[in-house]
Design an enzyme around this catalytic site. Structure first.
Site, mmCIF file in Angstrom:
data_model
loop_
_atom_site.group_PDB
_atom_site.id
_atom_site.type_symbol
_atom_site.label_atom_id
_atom_site.label_comp_id
_atom_site.label_asym_id
_atom_site.label_seq_id
_atom_site.Cartn_x
_atom_site.Cartn_y
_atom_site.Cartn_z
ATOM 1 N N GLY A 156 0.836 -1.185 0.000
ATOM 2 C CA GLY A 156 0.000 0.000 0.000
ATOM 3 C C GLY A 156 0.881 1.249 0.000
ATOM 4 C CB CYS A 157 0.715 4.487 -1.761
ATOM 5 S SG CYS A 157 -1.025 4.911 -1.554
ATOM 6 C CG ASN A 158 -1.796 5.859 2.661
ATOM 7 O OD1 ASN A 158 -1.357 6.904 2.212
ATOM 8 N ND2 ASN A 158 -3.064 5.495 2.505
#
EC number: 1.2.1.38
Lengths: 344, 344, 344, 344
Positions: free
Chosen positions: D150-152
């Site tokens: 996930g980017c976060n």
């Protein structure tokens, strides 16, 4: 493998300087050996432009502290007037791509009128080649000094030069309504360029035929036409950083106009003709050296709009400069410039 | 003190509906007694538009559940086609300000051509008054149904009507290059209106003389001139929410043009003429009912630009609707509309 | 009908000054009789802030050229340090609402530490009332001088004061992560506030407990708690003009925290408690005097977030100042301040 | 010279797909041989993403129409659930970099809890390697299937992994306040992602510990610590397209924390440690594969903030995928990924 070319950038602490560094960072045949920044001399580039902090770059120095002996080409990203003063002191055989307005105008009186000062390097002016690559390619290959065009001036010329040359539009009724992002104004601290002033707004500026890039339009269009051509030109400031888009209103047959542009740009690596009736957008060229051009007619017969979009910092300035430098250094014209636009 | 008027808003879940609520919130003589929203019936306005949560408002209901007995005036902020179907079922003596395109065009064939469908309420069309307040004020005072203008159509007309009426410009060569914020598209879920698509971009749309507001320009300008007038009109989408600014290119004497506009708008409470040579900006009218107009000449003699800026949701739509409603209800025209623009 | 009050605004050429003018423009009981702007003395407000051009306002003058005889209340929107120098020269009975930091801190040593200079008007400091209306209402009614709070300081206090007073959170572990639009920095020409620098970016600033508004948090929270309370506070700059939103991380029972805030603000006209578990947004308070507050728990038991949003120029500064001025002048507290937020 | 690798991109009509194409466009050793887009099958990429119109790309097709015989590696940029269904039908020896959430979580029950469905390709899940390159480099080199993070989740892990591994922070009191641009939401048509809704606003979402990327934090941090670690995590939506910046609040000695991160990332080509006390900004990593990390202490002893910034579409997603693909294909890890950020 061939040896990379040694590059100096004078005036590296502004946006066009930073854009040159960005482009050279992934250029396989250019090495940056010197960077100047008068007021920021002594600083590291990463402190002036933190987005470049991963690069191993020379410190910013004053121009007089640069040893030009092994420099192959010098980009000059200084303000006009300063630029001519600096360039005339460079070694006489130094290849120079100037991004200022100092060597764009062939007539010193025209320069004096629009830029408000005597030209002080007329011999260099005489040898300088106008840097609109697609139209001065052969001259640029052999030039010592190339004068980068105005970013708005480039956009308008991409839309109009083939049409004027082809005699397919009315030369006395050309209107350019152009929108530009704010980075063209550079990093200068002026109230209209504050976020709080510009965001959520849009407005024309330099209205009434007063924008300096008109001098380039006049010079180039009149030369092509073999008669005086004066366009009406209104720039508008956009709440955006990069991008220029020009709606050029002309009188002529839309299909003929389209065909003329398609033919003119058929082999150009950086000019993309869109399908007839399609409009380009600044967001589709951002960060790239590509120029998108669309043409459409109007419900009023005999009218057409040519719409040209490019990134003012890339194709309109530093990318154009790189394209010219490639030619001057005997490198492939497209080298290092095929970065795709950044979207979204 | 007089009794406030009872107001219903049909189609309150869109941006123009919310803008009406915002304006009525501080209007001293209007009370909102009914709000409709078909798909959002049963919801509270604060859940649809949290910025209105401090207001004590009726719940959203379906139109058929509204009791119109005590309603003094009804704003209709529905899509075109839906609007005519709803309005013809309202009580026959109900005062209505319609914000859709349904009653703007006097010729049903023109309506059918631009909006792609048979008009179904021709009797109401026949009695409807075109809602450009400054030019239809007396008719509006006595109208039962007023048709709000297109937001782009309003902007162009403010720049041009007095010039056409005064015979001071060439009627055959008018070009309108107009830039608009995205809120004019409403809350509709379409790809080009996503933040990631629009932000940092600008581009023309509906090019080639295909934008529906041309029908209003044709109708109004031809009526004023007493002959057919067709303008060339290109709208451009801005990376901004509110605001329209039109650069109108005309042929005529710039000073005469300016004087004509100054005279025409001398007593208008919401039209501000800027000093000659000054350009307005969308950010200076945002959130207000004011329209700013500037005029400048060009270095080419006989050319001029008229630049008009307004907020599409206020003066271009819901503010205009309020101004008309004030007139229809016998209230002071400016009542509740003198909010200053929000800047920055 | 009562006579409107005569108002002077010192420092009217900045954003908070312009915001005061915007709010007074539709205030039924305030008339602007004097406007000062040192560097812009002699100019008209419409040339400094074209969005105010529809208003009939006095010209900008130097402070020494204002006749204070009939002035009922003076807003002082000057930089700190300048503010105290000016206010101590005003007539001794002049009611003053100061928007600077000069009279916020009761301890001169704390002032000197955070603002880097000796305080020069300690007698006025001694009588000044801290301007967080909801918590100093009675004192403000009788005050001669009211010190407007910091905009960030106001936001954090709305989230925390009732919780500290109620003893429902851990006083030793409070973290405020706050995001703010750029207009809080005023119209100052600094590189980070350029559109080209700020747009499309976000970053914390004044990190590590160095932001001056910490002095207000320390003073107020420690006073409420009866012991020293030190919060951890990080502001972040947003690519937006208006709006502050604070995520306040606390330890305590989320429902108790919510109930405590609901009870505290039950009768407040400008504080809106959202349903439990709902987050506010800056766009829903823009241009208004409302503060929205939400509370939610976390999957980790005993943790909660309190989220408060307001418009830094309105509720965080000029709107707060107006609210206090209403109280000082014996006018209804809400008068002129019920403008709905501008959305979109 | 070695033969370029043949690449297929499944789900090329979304933003991460387009970003992969952008990056591969200047990658010297990858050729795109197939692009899929279910709903847009039959279309040209230039019509779906006009910014890619200068590239010579295969048409979009349905996945079942791709001949995988000569494909060396397949990027899968499909939604979760769809992704597992597609990947299990691919040739069993096909190298795959998946950008969805389908293979990130090792425990199927955790997957089912956060993503709301039974996992249907558990054998592939069992062999998949978690794609955070810097920490799984050796496994990735030999993996057949790599699960992009996930980017976060990537952003938070860059800030925290070395600190948890080094035992230099309190594991029971970690707060991540993260701000993200809107492109992470993809090209989906949802009201909160409209320009008119998002522009000029900022607000937290998925509050209270409900964001799905918490599952990755839990899995990874607990594995490193050898005990359960649960962080408190609040994402906030920014009015910007690209960029994530996380303020990570930890308890520990700031200098030790800084030194630990400096040591951990000393040889990493894409992680840039800023000088102590300096904050990164999203605008300085935009469009690049670089992650900038800053550390500062607080006036409260024993507290520190770690601030990490990256571009969600590049380092947070498609750039990370490319970095992993380089490793899987035996190419230099940095190949094609050293593009400098686009600023301004």
């Amino acid at each position: 493998m061939a040896q990379p070319k040694n590059i100096a950038i004078l005036g590296a602490s502004g946006y066009t300087g930073a854009e040159l560094v960005r482009l050279i960072a992934t250029h396989p045949m250019m090495d940056i050996v010197a960077l100047s920044g008068e007021r920021k001399a002594g600083m590291e580039m990463r402190d002036v432009f933190p987005h470049l902090r991963h690069l191993d770059l020379p410190s910013l120095v004053k121009i007089e502290d640069i040893d030009f002996t092994d420099v192959d080409l010098c980009f000059c990203a200084l303000p006009h007037a300063t630029s001519q003063a600096v360039i005339k002191e460079l070694p006489k055989d130094m290849k120079v791509v100037d991004l200022s307005a100092d060597f764009r105008l062939r007539d010193p009186e025209v320069y004096a009128k629009w830029y408000g000062g005597q030209h002080d390097a007329l011999d260099i002016q005489a040898e300088a080649v106008y840097g609109l690559t697609e139209f001065y390619r052969d001259d640029i290959k052999n030039a010592r000094v190339v004068a980068g065009t105005g970013c708005n001036a480039a956009t308008g010329q991409y839309a109009l030069r083939p049409l004027i040359a082809g005699g397919v539009i009315d030369l006395d009724d050309i209107i350019i309504d152009l929108k530009t992002g704010v980075s063209g104004a550079g990093r200068s601290l002026k109230e209209p360029f504050l976020h709080a002033e510009l965001s959520e707004g849009a407005h024309p500026y330099a209205i009434g035929g007063t924008h300096r890039h008109l001098a380039e339009f006049d010079q180039e269009f009149s030369a092509i036409a073999g008669r005086e051509v004066k366009v009406q030109f209104t720039p508008n400031l956009l709440p955006a950083n990069r991008g220029i888009i020009a709606n050029v209103y002309v009188k002529g047959d839309a299909q003929t106009i389209y065909d003329t542009l398609v033919a003119a740009y058929a082999d150009e690596p950086f000019i993309e003709m869109l399908p007839f009736g399609t409009a380009p957008s600044t967001r589709h060229v951002r960060g790239s050296n590509y120029c998108h051009i669309g043409v459409t007619g109007d419900r009023i017969a005999g009218r057409a709009i040519v719409i040209a979009a490019l990134d003012n910092l890339t194709k309109g300035s530093s990318g154009q400069a790189m394209q010219n430098a490639n030619l001057m250094l005997g490198l492939p014209e497209e080298m290092g410039l095929q970065l795709a636009p950044l979207f979204p």
